[in-house]
Scaffold this motif. Structure first.
Motif, PDB file in Angstrom:
ATOM      1  N   ARG A   1       0.660  -0.823  -0.046  1.00 40.46           N
ATOM      2  CA  ARG A   1      -0.042   0.183   0.474  1.00 40.46           C
ATOM      3  C   ARG A   1       0.524   1.595  -0.036  1.00 40.46           C
ATOM      4  NH1 ARG A   1      -4.870  -1.896   4.402  1.00 40.46           N
ATOM      5  NH2 ARG A   1      -5.552  -4.118   2.625  1.00 40.46           N
TER       6      ARG A   1
ATOM      7  N   ASN B   1      -4.904  -5.726 -11.243  1.00 38.35           N
ATOM      8  CA  ASN B   1      -6.118  -5.933 -10.528  1.00 38.35           C
ATOM      9  C   ASN B   1      -5.159  -5.879  -9.385  1.00 38.35           C
ATOM     10  OD1 ASN B   1      -7.912  -6.746 -12.459  1.00 38.35           O
ATOM     11  ND2 ASN B   1      -7.212  -8.814 -12.645  1.00 38.35           N
ATOM     12  N   SER B   2      -4.799  -6.204  -8.076  1.00 38.77           N
ATOM     13  CA  SER B   2      -3.698  -5.688  -7.363  1.00 38.77           C
ATOM     14  C   SER B   2      -4.246  -4.560  -7.222  1.00 38.77           C
ATOM     15  CB  SER B   2      -2.216  -6.338  -6.935  1.00 38.77           C
ATOM     16  OG  SER B   2      -2.433  -8.059  -6.664  1.00 38.77           O
TER      17      SER B   2
ATOM     18  N   TYR C   1      -5.653  -2.189  -8.215  1.00 32.27           N
ATOM     19  CA  TYR C   1      -7.161  -1.671  -8.300  1.00 32.27           C
ATOM     20  C   TYR C   1      -7.506  -2.143  -6.923  1.00 32.27           C
ATOM     21  CZ  TYR C   1      -8.484  -0.417 -12.756  1.00 32.27           C
ATOM     22  OH  TYR C   1      -8.080  -0.162 -14.341  1.00 32.27           O
ATOM     23  N   ARG C   2      -7.898  -2.954  -6.345  1.00 32.34           N
ATOM     24  CA  ARG C   2      -7.900  -3.167  -5.034  1.00 32.34           C
ATOM     25  C   ARG C   2      -7.244  -2.499  -3.803  1.00 32.34           C
ATOM     26  NH1 ARG C   2      -7.515  -8.457  -6.964  1.00 32.34           N
ATOM     27  NH2 ARG C   2      -5.231  -8.967  -6.193  1.00 32.34           N
ATOM     28  N   ILE C   3      -6.639  -2.013  -3.829  1.00 31.24           N
ATOM     29  CA  ILE C   3      -5.846  -1.142  -3.198  1.00 31.24           C
ATOM     30  C   ILE C   3      -6.586   0.240  -3.352  1.00 31.24           C
ATOM     31  CG2 ILE C   3      -3.697   0.040  -2.439  1.00 31.24           C
ATOM     32  CD1 ILE C   3      -2.259  -2.684  -2.750  1.00 31.24           C
TER      33      ILE C   3
ATOM     34  N   ASP D   1      -9.001   1.139  -5.222  1.00 25.62           N
ATOM     35  CA  ASP D   1     -10.631   1.288  -3.889  1.00 25.62           C
ATOM     36  C   ASP D   1     -10.612   1.543  -2.545  1.00 25.62           C
ATOM     37  OD1 ASP D   1     -11.333   0.956  -6.546  1.00 25.62           O
ATOM     38  OD2 ASP D   1     -12.388  -1.565  -6.257  1.00 25.62           O
ATOM     39  N   LEU D   2      -9.734   0.805  -1.987  1.00 30.84           N
ATOM     40  CA  LEU D   2      -9.282   1.078  -0.611  1.00 30.84           C
ATOM     41  C   LEU D   2      -9.144   2.631  -0.348  1.00 30.84           C
ATOM     42  CD1 LEU D   2      -9.261   0.102   2.787  1.00 30.84           C
ATOM     43  CD2 LEU D   2      -6.668  -0.412   1.477  1.00 30.84           C
TER      44      LEU D   2
END
Length: 154
Positions: A32, A66-67, A69-71, A73-74
């Protein structure tokens, strides 16, 4: 009415982002931190693929979008980043401890994106949505056009 606040930079911005994320109950992991460093290093809105490429270079290994994008979004949920909807790209929030609505001015010539805070305008958008029986959560206001530099060039 304009929204006044302190905008940290560099290490102070990263420290503010970390503190904001941890206050939301999330951990500030190495990945992150790398994603935030890459995102905040871009002068213009960056796509998840731009960020994945930057983090991959920095870490010397391939990082999947994809990894990222998840971060992201968070980060959007925790107020560390803002999504520029029309560009499918992200910018680091220069004041992560302050929650408010944003207005983006997006240049169709060079891609420069300017972030404005105007609580009066966004309050009006929220009020109009509420009056229509809609519960607004996150108004998105983007103005497409040409920045001063590109307007002069044409």
């Amino acid at each position: 009415m304009a929204h006044d606040h302190h905008e940290p930079e560099g290490t102070d911005l990263h420290d503010a982002a970390r503190a904001t994320l941890e206050r939301s109950g999330e951990q500030w992991t190495a990945m992150r931190a790398s994603v935030y460093a890459a995102l905040s290093g871009f002068a213009k809105p960056a796509s998840a693929y731009d960020i994945a490429e930057a983090v991959s270079r920095e870490q010397g290994r391939r990082i999947a979008a994809n990894s990222i994008y998840r971060i992201l979004d968070l980060f959007v949920g925790a107020n560390l980043a803002r999504r520029v909807e029309s560009a499918n790209a992200y910018v680091a929030n220069a004041h992560p401890a302050c929650r408010h609505d944003c207005i983006f001015l997006v240049c169709d010539g060079c891609g420069e994106t300017t972030h404005l805070d105007d609580d009066t305008l966004t309050a009006g958008v929220r009020a109009a949505a509420t009056a229509a029986g809609f519960a607004p959560e996150r108004p998105v206001i983007e103005v497409r056009g040409r920045c001063a530099r590109c307007a002069i060039a044409n």
